[in-house]
Design an enzyme around this catalytic site. Structure first.
Site, PDB file in Angstrom:
ATOM      1  CG  ASP A   1     -26.520   6.264 -36.932  1.00 45.31           C
ATOM      2  OD1 ASP A   1     -26.790   7.397 -36.888  1.00 45.31           O
ATOM      3  OD2 ASP A   1     -26.603   5.459 -36.198  1.00 45.31           O
TER       4      ASP A   1
ATOM      5  CD  GLU B   1     -24.506  10.180 -37.018  1.00 45.14           C
ATOM      6  OE1 GLU B   1     -25.453  11.072 -36.590  1.00 45.14           O
ATOM      7  OE2 GLU B   1     -24.248   9.092 -36.380  1.00 45.14           O
TER       8      GLU B   1
ATOM      9  CG  ASP C   1     -27.578   2.621 -33.753  1.00 43.16           C
ATOM     10  OD1 ASP C   1     -27.905   3.757 -33.319  1.00 43.16           O
ATOM     11  OD2 ASP C   1     -26.984   1.926 -33.151  1.00 43.16           O
TER      12      ASP C   1
END
Length: 377
Positions: free
Chosen positions: A181, A269, A351
């Site tokens: 992330d 991501e 996160d």
């Protein structure tokens, strides 16, 4: 596969002067071709007749004799770059091509290897019309050189990027997986298949060097335009900017290589930095962090070493979904760093929860196990 190797060039004064002239000729041809294409389009639009055939770089040589001194393949590649720019424009993936500026555009030219005109011998690289140039070959490669791109930084430092044809690496079966992330508070939060989470601090290279950059910029603004002192101040400012860029790239290269070395499947991501930079409060921080360059490095290193890179769909709700029960808790503002799932009561670090959700994409999206095309490497 094609792989690029970038090396520092150490040309003589005469060679450096020729490289600068060739870069200028390639930029001139690009701008001239673009100017003529616009004129041809406007003329055809006004007359309603058929369009003329665009000129070639060779057709300009009688009008501009200095072009004959440059590498003809460098001029031909300038035309190819313009053709590619128009192709991206008509495909809707880029804006209309713009003219190249001597001050703002990247100073470079590309030439091709024809019958061994580009080769390495005795610690030197041979370039067409330049001859053998000393360079620092810090990495050895096996393969055939296809082309070379010579570039010059704002400080007058030369580099050569050799595009080499190499064999594809075999695909490595999945053994270790990691979900990544990306963020601003931490550059990356990574959770592996052993559910061990690591938070990588955001180095903020631009922020760290901002005070020195401001002092150098103010010193430059006080110098008289066209003076030698102004050129010295410009060079000093350019060196400080290069130092920030080099630190950022060094950090990204080391981190991406470590991730690829330690994991066979990497899930990251997909962000849209350009759209996110519309927020003026975060624009500088987003531009400094380098997410796009990091993902680009992960992509080519994964191909090079036979790893699998999965880029999650931009609409994948990694932050909203509870990693414990799968319940979607809805959109959360950026200042919400921790939250509790209303369905199962699990307490989440924003996160860490996102990295866990990304990691679970690897379990159902590994190639050969139902990988959707849009999530493929």
């Amino acid at each position: 596969m094609l792989k690029g190797y970038k090396y520092r060039l150490h040309p003589t004064a005469a060679q450096a002067e020729f490289l600068v002239r060739t870069i200028g000729c390639a930029r001139f041809i690009y701008n001239k071709l673009l100017e003529d294409r616009i004129a041809i389009h406007e003329e055809a639009k006004a007359s309603g007749g058929p369009r003329q055939k665009p000129p070639t770089p060779a057709s300009y040589k009688p009008l501009f004799p200095f072009l004959a001194e440059a590498d003809s393949l460098a001029l031909a590649n300038a035309k190819l770059h313009l053709d590619a720019a128009f192709a991206r424009f008509f495909a809707g993936t880029a804006a209309f091509p713009v003219f190249k500026s001597r001050r703002k555009s990247r100073a470079s030219y590309t030439t091709n290897n024809q019958h061994g005109t580009i080769r390495i011998e005795a610690g030197k690289v041979r370039l067409p019309k330049v001859g053998f140039v000393r360079f620092t070959q810090h990495r050895i490669f096996d393969g055939e050189i296809r082309s070379a791109t010579v570039s010059m930084t704002k400080t007058g430092t030369f580099f050569v990027s050799l595009l080499v044809e190499q064999g594809d690496e075999p695909w490595v079966p999945a053994e270790h997986k990691v979900g990544i992330d990306l963020g601003l508070e931490h550059f990356a939060v990574m959770t592996n298949d052993a559910l061990v989470t690591e938070k990588i601090a955001n180095p903020r290279h631009l922020r760290q060097g901002e005070a020195r950059l401001k002092r150098a910029q103010r010193a430059l603004s006080r110098k008289k335009p066209g003076s030698r002192n102004r050129e010295k101040a410009r060079l000093l400012l350019a060196k400080k900017h290069e130092k920030v860029r080099n630190r950022r790239h060094d950090f990204l290269h080391k981190l991406s290589r470590r991730i690829v070395d330690e994991n066979q499947v990497v899930v990251v991501e997909t962000l849209k930095p350009r759209e996110m930079m519309q927020d003026r409060r975060l624009a500088k921080s987003i531009g400094d962090v380098g997410w796009g360059e990091f993902v680009r490095q992960l992509e080519y290193k994964a191909r090079l070493y036979g790893r699998t890179l999965i880029k999650a769909d931009p609409w994948f709700a990694s932050t909203q979904v509870c990693s414990a029960c799968g319940e979607n808790g809805g959109r959360k503002e950026l200042d919400v760093r921790e939250w509790t799932c209303g369905a199962c009561g699990a307490y989440h670090d924003r996160d860490v929860n996102a990295s866990l959700n990304l990691l679970r994409l690897a379990d159902r999206n590994i190639p050969g196990q139902g990988l959707p095309d849009e999530l493929g490497p």
